[in-house]
Write a protein that holds these residues in place. Structure first.
Motif, PDB file in Angstrom:
ATOM      1  N   SER A  65     -62.943  15.500  56.902  1.00 15.15           N
ATOM      2  CA  SER A  65     -63.881  14.388  56.985  1.00 15.15           C
ATOM      3  C   SER A  65     -63.172  13.124  57.469  1.00 15.15           C
ATOM      4  O   SER A  65     -63.767  12.293  58.162  1.00 15.15           O
ATOM      5  CB  SER A  65     -64.515  14.127  55.610  1.00 15.15           C
ATOM      6  OG  SER A  65     -63.529  13.758  54.663  1.00 15.15           O
ATOM      7  N   THR A  69     -64.506  11.008  60.520  1.00 18.17           N
ATOM      8  CA  THR A  69     -64.892   9.610  60.297  1.00 18.17           C
ATOM      9  C   THR A  69     -64.115   8.676  61.200  1.00 18.17           C
ATOM     10  O   THR A  69     -64.683   7.745  61.796  1.00 18.17           O
ATOM     11  CB  THR A  69     -64.664   9.216  58.818  1.00 18.17           C
ATOM     12  OG1 THR A  69     -65.359  10.139  57.976  1.00 18.17           O
ATOM     13  CG2 THR A  69     -65.172   7.825  58.551  1.00 18.17           C
ATOM     14  N   ILE A  90     -72.122   9.679  59.814  1.00 21.34           N
ATOM     15  CA  ILE A  90     -71.260   9.583  58.625  1.00 21.34           C
ATOM     16  C   ILE A  90     -71.924  10.246  57.424  1.00 21.34           C
ATOM     17  O   ILE A  90     -71.246  10.896  56.613  1.00 21.34           O
ATOM     18  CB  ILE A  90     -70.916   8.107  58.345  1.00 21.34           C
ATOM     19  CG1 ILE A  90     -69.910   7.604  59.391  1.00 21.34           C
ATOM     20  CG2 ILE A  90     -70.342   7.932  56.940  1.00 21.34           C
ATOM     21  CD1 ILE A  90     -69.639   6.126  59.334  1.00 21.34           C
ATOM     22  N   TYR A  91     -73.249  10.112  57.304  1.00 20.03           N
ATOM     23  CA  TYR A  91     -73.955  10.832  56.239  1.00 20.03           C
ATOM     24  C   TYR A  91     -73.678  12.339  56.354  1.00 20.03           C
ATOM     25  O   TYR A  91     -73.395  13.015  55.356  1.00 20.03           O
ATOM     26  CB  TYR A  91     -75.465  10.605  56.338  1.00 20.03           C
ATOM     27  CG  TYR A  91     -75.944   9.206  56.017  1.00 20.03           C
ATOM     28  CD1 TYR A  91     -75.082   8.232  55.545  1.00 20.03           C
ATOM     29  CD2 TYR A  91     -77.280   8.856  56.194  1.00 20.03           C
ATOM     30  CE1 TYR A  91     -75.536   6.951  55.255  1.00 20.03           C
ATOM     31  CE2 TYR A  91     -77.746   7.579  55.908  1.00 20.03           C
ATOM     32  CZ  TYR A  91     -76.868   6.632  55.448  1.00 20.03           C
ATOM     33  OH  TYR A  91     -77.322   5.370  55.167  1.00 20.03           O
ATOM     34  N   ASN A  94     -70.137  13.496  55.330  1.00 21.44           N
ATOM     35  CA  ASN A  94     -69.944  13.641  53.890  1.00 21.44           C
ATOM     36  C   ASN A  94     -70.453  14.986  53.386  1.00 21.44           C
ATOM     37  O   ASN A  94     -69.887  15.548  52.443  1.00 21.44           O
ATOM     38  CB  ASN A  94     -70.643  12.499  53.151  1.00 21.44           C
ATOM     39  CG  ASN A  94     -69.843  11.222  53.147  1.00 21.44           C
ATOM     40  OD1 ASN A  94     -68.948  11.035  52.345  1.00 21.44           O
ATOM     41  ND2 ASN A  94     -70.141  10.334  54.088  1.00 21.44           N
ATOM     42  N   THR A 232     -62.845   7.220  50.899  1.00 20.34           N
ATOM     43  CA  THR A 232     -63.320   6.190  51.830  1.00 20.34           C
ATOM     44  C   THR A 232     -62.199   5.247  52.259  1.00 20.34           C
ATOM     45  O   THR A 232     -62.365   4.482  53.213  1.00 20.34           O
ATOM     46  CB  THR A 232     -64.447   5.357  51.190  1.00 20.34           C
ATOM     47  OG1 THR A 232     -63.929   4.641  50.060  1.00 20.34           O
ATOM     48  CG2 THR A 232     -65.586   6.247  50.729  1.00 20.34           C
ATOM     49  N   ALA A 235     -61.062   5.645  55.964  1.00 18.04           N
ATOM     50  CA  ALA A 235     -61.939   5.009  56.950  1.00 18.04           C
ATOM     51  C   ALA A 235     -61.746   3.498  56.972  1.00 18.04           C
ATOM     52  O   ALA A 235     -61.756   2.873  58.039  1.00 18.04           O
ATOM     53  CB  ALA A 235     -63.395   5.360  56.651  1.00 18.04           C
ATOM     54  N   HIS A 253     -69.689   4.116  55.016  1.00 21.97           N
ATOM     55  CA  HIS A 253     -69.081   5.284  54.389  1.00 21.97           C
ATOM     56  C   HIS A 253     -68.751   4.984  52.926  1.00 21.97           C
ATOM     57  O   HIS A 253     -69.032   5.795  52.024  1.00 21.97           O
ATOM     58  CB  HIS A 253     -67.816   5.646  55.176  1.00 21.97           C
ATOM     59  CG  HIS A 253     -67.128   6.888  54.699  1.00 21.97           C
ATOM     60  ND1 HIS A 253     -67.804   8.012  54.296  1.00 21.97           N
ATOM     61  CD2 HIS A 253     -65.810   7.185  54.574  1.00 21.97           C
ATOM     62  CE1 HIS A 253     -66.947   8.953  53.948  1.00 21.97           C
ATOM     63  NE2 HIS A 253     -65.731   8.472  54.089  1.00 21.97           N
ATOM     64  N   ASN A 257     -70.694   6.636  49.388  1.00 21.42           N
ATOM     65  CA  ASN A 257     -70.010   7.344  48.309  1.00 21.42           C
ATOM     66  C   ASN A 257     -70.017   6.564  47.003  1.00 21.42           C
ATOM     67  O   ASN A 257     -70.136   7.149  45.923  1.00 21.42           O
ATOM     68  CB  ASN A 257     -68.566   7.649  48.728  1.00 21.42           C
ATOM     69  CG  ASN A 257     -68.487   8.806  49.704  1.00 21.42           C
ATOM     70  OD1 ASN A 257     -69.112   9.832  49.501  1.00 21.42           O
ATOM     71  ND2 ASN A 257     -67.744   8.636  50.765  1.00 21.42           N
TER      72      ASN A 257
END
Length: 325
Positions: A65, A69, A90-91, A94, A232, A235, A253, A257
């Motif tokens: 991920s 990302t 980005i959804y 995840n 996160t 990112a 992002h 989360n």
């Protein structure tokens, strides 16, 4: 003392092999996909739902991920992706990252050496760069699972240690401590997949009664939520110096989360019960790894379903957090 050092070296060696295999596999798959992956990500985002599915597919292929990302943030910074489309991708990223935990939940140790051999043969015999990359990806996949096996064997002697039992008891009693533990582990290792794999291996160890998990699902879920928050950070680091929209994408992002983790923590007993309902039944030590994988997947799917209709609000939120000059 000597036994403790050997155990520590095995633990960190297994973690190193897992991270190395994950990184090599991600890089090799990116080379094998070539520019097709970039075109896919740049074009198949016409609608928010399509963007989610695209992010899911890309991350399922890359098995990272963080890589997906960072790629999206780079596209946003270069002007190839508009912010709303990037947030939808980005959804999906995840959700796609949960595939690693699902793969780890399978007992694939008997397939490790055939996979390693197959990867070596493909890489050695191939003449084209793309097929060499495929062989390297297969070989790295085997390394990844061998690292998981080493982790599991290293953790077995720790299961009966009073220090570990004391820590697990405290984590089970305090969800906040579990969240902070998962957050700290992921910030240090910089890989939620690695920390979730470690969590799955710890949870497989038997407690004092020899029947139930030393951690249990209710104790593992808060650590899992902390892992999702900690991931996160990569990112956020990647967006430094990349422009406002890149920073906004990274913040989206983080908001995704963070809000999901807080909501799941507030509804922890209900969420644990839901995971138990959708997971297979059986002795706890045999199914706890699958339950953790399902909790990871269910958490991200629920977050995506929650935030997808609110996509414009997410864009407004991150634009407010990172305003124009």
């Amino acid at each position: 003392m000597v036994q403790g050092m050997e155990m520590l070296f095995a633990l960190f060696g297994g973690l190193a092999m897992f991270l190395y295999g994950m990184d090599r596999m991600s890089r090799a798959l990116q080379r094998a996909a070539g520019d097709a992956m970039k075109r896919l990500l740049a074009r198949l985002t016409a609608t928010p739902l399509l963007g989610v599915l695209t992010g899911l597919a890309v991350t399922a292929v890359l098995q990272s991920s963080s890589a997906a990302t960072v790629m999206v943030i780079g596209f946003v910074s270069a002007g190839l992706l508009e912010l709303p489309r990037a947030v939808a991708v980005i959804y999906g990223i995840n959700v796609g990252t949960t595939m690693t935990a699902q793969l780890i939940a399978f007992d694939a140790q008997q397939l490790v050496y055939p996979v390693l051999f197959a990867g070596f043969v493909i890489d050695f015999a191939a003449h084209k760069a793309r097929w060499q990359a495929v062989g390297e990806a297969v070989f790295s996949f085997g390394l990844l699972f061998e690292g998981i096996g080493i982790l599991g064997r290293a953790l077995q002697p720790l299961a009966g240690q009073e220090v570990l039992l004391g820590w697990m008891t405290r984590v089970k009693a305090s969800p906040l401590l579990g969240i902070l533990l998962g957050l700290g582990m992921t910030m240090v290792v910089q890989s939620s997949s690695a920390t979730i794999a470690l969590l799955q291996n710890v949870a497989r160890q038997a407690g004092p009664d020899g029947i139930h998990s030393v951690l249990g699902l209710a104790g593992a879920v808060p650590v899992l939520l902390g892992d999702n928050i900690g991931t996160t950070v990569t990112a956020l680091l990647a967006c430094i110096g990349q422009g406002r929209d890149a920073a906004r994408a990274a913040l989206a992002h983080s908001c995704f989360n963070l809000t999901g983790s807080l909501l799941a923590a507030a509804l922890l007993p209900g969420f644990v019960r839901l995971v138990e309902l959708v997971s297979p039944k059986g002795p706890e030590l045999e199914i706890i790894s699958r339950q953790i994988a399902n909790a990871h997947t269910l958490f991200n799917i629920c977050c995506a379903l929650l935030w997808l209709p609110l996509l414009p609000w997410m864009v407004r939120l991150v634009c407010a957090l990172v305003p124009e000059e």
